[in-house]
Design a protein around this motif. Sequence first.
Motif, PDB file in Angstrom:
ATOM      1  N   THR A  10      -5.991  47.935 -45.178  1.00 35.36           N
ATOM      2  CA  THR A  10      -4.727  47.340 -45.607  1.00 35.36           C
ATOM      3  C   THR A  10      -4.764  45.840 -45.328  1.00 35.36           C
ATOM      4  O   THR A  10      -5.346  45.397 -44.342  1.00 35.36           O
ATOM      5  N   ALA A  11      -4.153  45.080 -46.219  1.00 34.20           N
ATOM      6  CA  ALA A  11      -4.203  43.614 -46.092  1.00 34.20           C
ATOM      7  C   ALA A  11      -2.910  42.991 -46.582  1.00 34.20           C
ATOM      8  O   ALA A  11      -2.287  43.486 -47.512  1.00 34.20           O
ATOM      9  N   ASP A  12      -2.515  41.882 -45.941  1.00 32.68           N
ATOM     10  CA  ASP A  12      -1.358  41.114 -46.411  1.00 32.68           C
ATOM     11  C   ASP A  12      -1.682  40.413 -47.728  1.00 32.68           C
ATOM     12  O   ASP A  12      -0.801  40.163 -48.533  1.00 32.68           O
ATOM     13  N   ASP A  13      -2.956  40.091 -47.926  1.00 30.97           N
ATOM     14  CA  ASP A  13      -3.420  39.425 -49.138  1.00 30.97           C
ATOM     15  C   ASP A  13      -4.666  40.172 -49.637  1.00 30.97           C
ATOM     16  O   ASP A  13      -5.801  39.794 -49.308  1.00 30.97           O
ATOM     17  N   PRO A  14      -4.476  41.251 -50.420  1.00 32.34           N
ATOM     18  CA  PRO A  14      -5.623  42.047 -50.871  1.00 32.34           C
ATOM     19  C   PRO A  14      -6.675  41.238 -51.632  1.00 32.34           C
ATOM     20  O   PRO A  14      -7.870  41.510 -51.503  1.00 32.34           O
ATOM     21  N   ALA A  15      -6.281  40.237 -52.422  1.00 31.94           N
ATOM     22  CA  ALA A  15      -7.258  39.429 -53.162  1.00 31.94           C
ATOM     23  C   ALA A  15      -8.216  38.727 -52.192  1.00 31.94           C
ATOM     24  O   ALA A  15      -9.424  38.664 -52.427  1.00 31.94           O
ATOM     25  N   ARG A  16      -7.681  38.207 -51.103  1.00 32.00           N
ATOM     26  CA  ARG A  16      -8.520  37.568 -50.077  1.00 32.00           C
ATOM     27  C   ARG A  16      -9.451  38.599 -49.462  1.00 32.00           C
ATOM     28  O   ARG A  16     -10.643  38.359 -49.272  1.00 32.00           O
ATOM     29  N   ALA A  17      -8.926  39.781 -49.158  1.00 31.77           N
ATOM     30  CA  ALA A  17      -9.733  40.835 -48.554  1.00 31.77           C
ATOM     31  C   ALA A  17     -10.853  41.281 -49.498  1.00 31.77           C
ATOM     32  O   ALA A  17     -11.986  41.495 -49.065  1.00 31.77           O
ATOM     33  N   VAL A  18     -10.547  41.411 -50.784  1.00 35.27           N
ATOM     34  CA  VAL A  18     -11.563  41.782 -51.777  1.00 35.27           C
ATOM     35  C   VAL A  18     -12.699  40.758 -51.757  1.00 35.27           C
ATOM     36  O   VAL A  18     -13.882  41.119 -51.682  1.00 35.27           O
ATOM     37  N   ARG A  19     -12.346  39.483 -51.803  1.00 38.63           N
ATOM     38  CA  ARG A  19     -13.374  38.432 -51.792  1.00 38.63           C
ATOM     39  C   ARG A  19     -14.233  38.517 -50.527  1.00 38.63           C
ATOM     40  O   ARG A  19     -15.451  38.392 -50.567  1.00 38.63           O
ATOM     41  N   PHE A  20     -13.583  38.723 -49.395  1.00 41.09           N
ATOM     42  CA  PHE A  20     -14.315  38.800 -48.127  1.00 41.09           C
ATOM     43  C   PHE A  20     -15.293  39.965 -48.114  1.00 41.09           C
ATOM     44  O   PHE A  20     -16.478  39.786 -47.809  1.00 41.09           O
ATOM     45  N   TYR A  21     -14.846  41.172 -48.422  1.00 41.62           N
ATOM     46  CA  TYR A  21     -15.711  42.351 -48.325  1.00 41.62           C
ATOM     47  C   TYR A  21     -16.803  42.355 -49.384  1.00 41.62           C
ATOM     48  O   TYR A  21     -17.913  42.821 -49.126  1.00 41.62           O
ATOM     49  N   GLY A  49     -22.628  57.299 -45.572  1.00 40.36           N
ATOM     50  CA  GLY A  49     -21.431  56.473 -45.623  1.00 40.36           C
ATOM     51  C   GLY A  49     -20.397  57.019 -46.600  1.00 40.36           C
ATOM     52  O   GLY A  49     -20.597  58.040 -47.244  1.00 40.36           O
ATOM     53  N   ILE A  50     -19.278  56.338 -46.663  1.00 41.57           N
ATOM     54  CA  ILE A  50     -18.186  56.723 -47.559  1.00 41.57           C
ATOM     55  C   ILE A  50     -17.699  55.498 -48.314  1.00 41.57           C
ATOM     56  O   ILE A  50     -17.945  54.368 -47.904  1.00 41.57           O
ATOM     57  N   ASN A  51     -17.020  55.729 -49.403  1.00 45.84           N
ATOM     58  CA  ASN A  51     -16.386  54.654 -50.158  1.00 45.84           C
ATOM     59  C   ASN A  51     -14.951  54.519 -49.695  1.00 45.84           C
ATOM     60  O   ASN A  51     -14.429  55.362 -48.955  1.00 45.84           O
ATOM     61  N   GLY A  52     -14.285  53.478 -50.157  1.00 41.93           N
ATOM     62  CA  GLY A  52     -12.926  53.268 -49.715  1.00 41.93           C
ATOM     63  C   GLY A  52     -12.121  52.445 -50.685  1.00 41.93           C
ATOM     64  O   GLY A  52     -12.395  52.431 -51.886  1.00 41.93           O
ATOM     65  N   ALA A  53     -11.138  51.742 -50.146  1.00 44.18           N
ATOM     66  CA  ALA A  53     -10.244  50.949 -50.973  1.00 44.18           C
ATOM     67  C   ALA A  53      -9.589  49.869 -50.121  1.00 44.18           C
ATOM     68  O   ALA A  53      -9.618  49.911 -48.891  1.00 44.18           O
ATOM     69  N   ILE A  54      -8.994  48.921 -50.822  1.00 42.08           N
ATOM     70  CA  ILE A  54      -8.186  47.876 -50.190  1.00 42.08           C
ATOM     71  C   ILE A  54      -6.808  47.969 -50.820  1.00 42.08           C
ATOM     72  O   ILE A  54      -6.682  48.119 -52.037  1.00 42.08           O
ATOM     73  N   SER A  55      -5.775  47.921 -50.000  1.00 46.60           N
ATOM     74  CA  SER A  55      -4.412  48.032 -50.511  1.00 46.60           C
ATOM     75  C   SER A  55      -3.492  47.076 -49.754  1.00 46.60           C
ATOM     76  O   SER A  55      -3.862  46.514 -48.730  1.00 46.60           O
ATOM     77  N   ASP A  56      -2.289  46.928 -50.275  1.00 42.99           N
ATOM     78  CA  ASP A  56      -1.271  46.122 -49.585  1.00 42.99           C
ATOM     79  C   ASP A  56      -0.894  46.787 -48.268  1.00 42.99           C
ATOM     80  O   ASP A  56      -0.774  48.009 -48.183  1.00 42.99           O
ATOM     81  N   ARG A  57      -0.689  45.964 -47.249  1.00 39.52           N
ATOM     82  CA  ARG A  57      -0.194  46.480 -45.975  1.00 39.52           C
ATOM     83  C   ARG A  57       1.263  46.888 -46.170  1.00 39.52           C
ATOM     84  O   ARG A  57       2.075  46.116 -46.664  1.00 39.52           O
ATOM     85  N   GLN A  58       1.593  48.116 -45.806  1.00 44.67           N
ATOM     86  CA  GLN A  58       2.943  48.636 -45.988  1.00 44.67           C
ATOM     87  C   GLN A  58       3.820  48.485 -44.747  1.00 44.67           C
ATOM     88  O   GLN A  58       5.031  48.392 -44.856  1.00 44.67           O
ATOM     89  N   LEU A  59       3.197  48.501 -43.568  1.00 43.37           N
ATOM     90  CA  LEU A  59       3.943  48.419 -42.311  1.00 43.37           C
ATOM     91  C   LEU A  59       3.360  47.315 -41.439  1.00 43.37           C
ATOM     92  O   LEU A  59       2.144  47.106 -41.448  1.00 43.37           O
ATOM     93  N   PRO A  60       4.173  46.606 -40.661  1.00 41.86           N
ATOM     94  CA  PRO A  60       3.633  45.594 -39.754  1.00 41.86           C
ATOM     95  C   PRO A  60       2.633  46.233 -38.798  1.00 41.86           C
ATOM     96  O   PRO A  60       2.860  47.325 -38.280  1.00 41.86           O
ATOM     97  N   GLY A  61       1.500  45.587 -38.595  1.00 36.89           N
ATOM     98  CA  GLY A  61       0.503  46.101 -37.662  1.00 36.89           C
ATOM     99  C   GLY A  61      -0.340  47.245 -38.199  1.00 36.89           C
ATOM    100  O   GLY A  61      -1.154  47.796 -37.474  1.00 36.89           O
TER     101      GLY A  61
END
Length: 124
Positions: A10-21, A49-61
């Motif tokens: 989960t990320a506050d800015d998924p686009a940034r997280a996508v670029r990073f990973y 290993g496993i695959n995954g996803a990046i999504s918007d953070r829904q809850l603080p922390g």
Amino acid sequence: MSRPVHFEITADDPARAVRFYESAFGWKIHQMDGGIRYWLADTGDGDRGINGAISDRQLPGQHTINTIGRRLDRRRYSMPFLKAGGTVTGKIDDIPNIGRFTYAFDTRGLNAFGIPSSPLPARM
């Protein structure tokens, strides 16, 4: 025994997280069809290993959420899980091309994990 089969970062800015990973690990990441704010991450070839996803953070922390490879069967699964002190959100979502899905929490309500209603596709 049930094992993790998928992860969600989960990320506050998924686009940034996508670029990073993509840059840091060479993962192939693409946004899920249908305009859903959910980016599927292919972490590599092979059976390890496993695959995954990046999504918007829904809850603080909120941190990484693991999906456990156990079918969601409210009668058979919920009872031992609830007896162990966990909680289920009660909301079951229909995810296009994936199936039905819900989130649950451990005894402290801090660690979330997903439970699919049917086995997830091998390569999401």
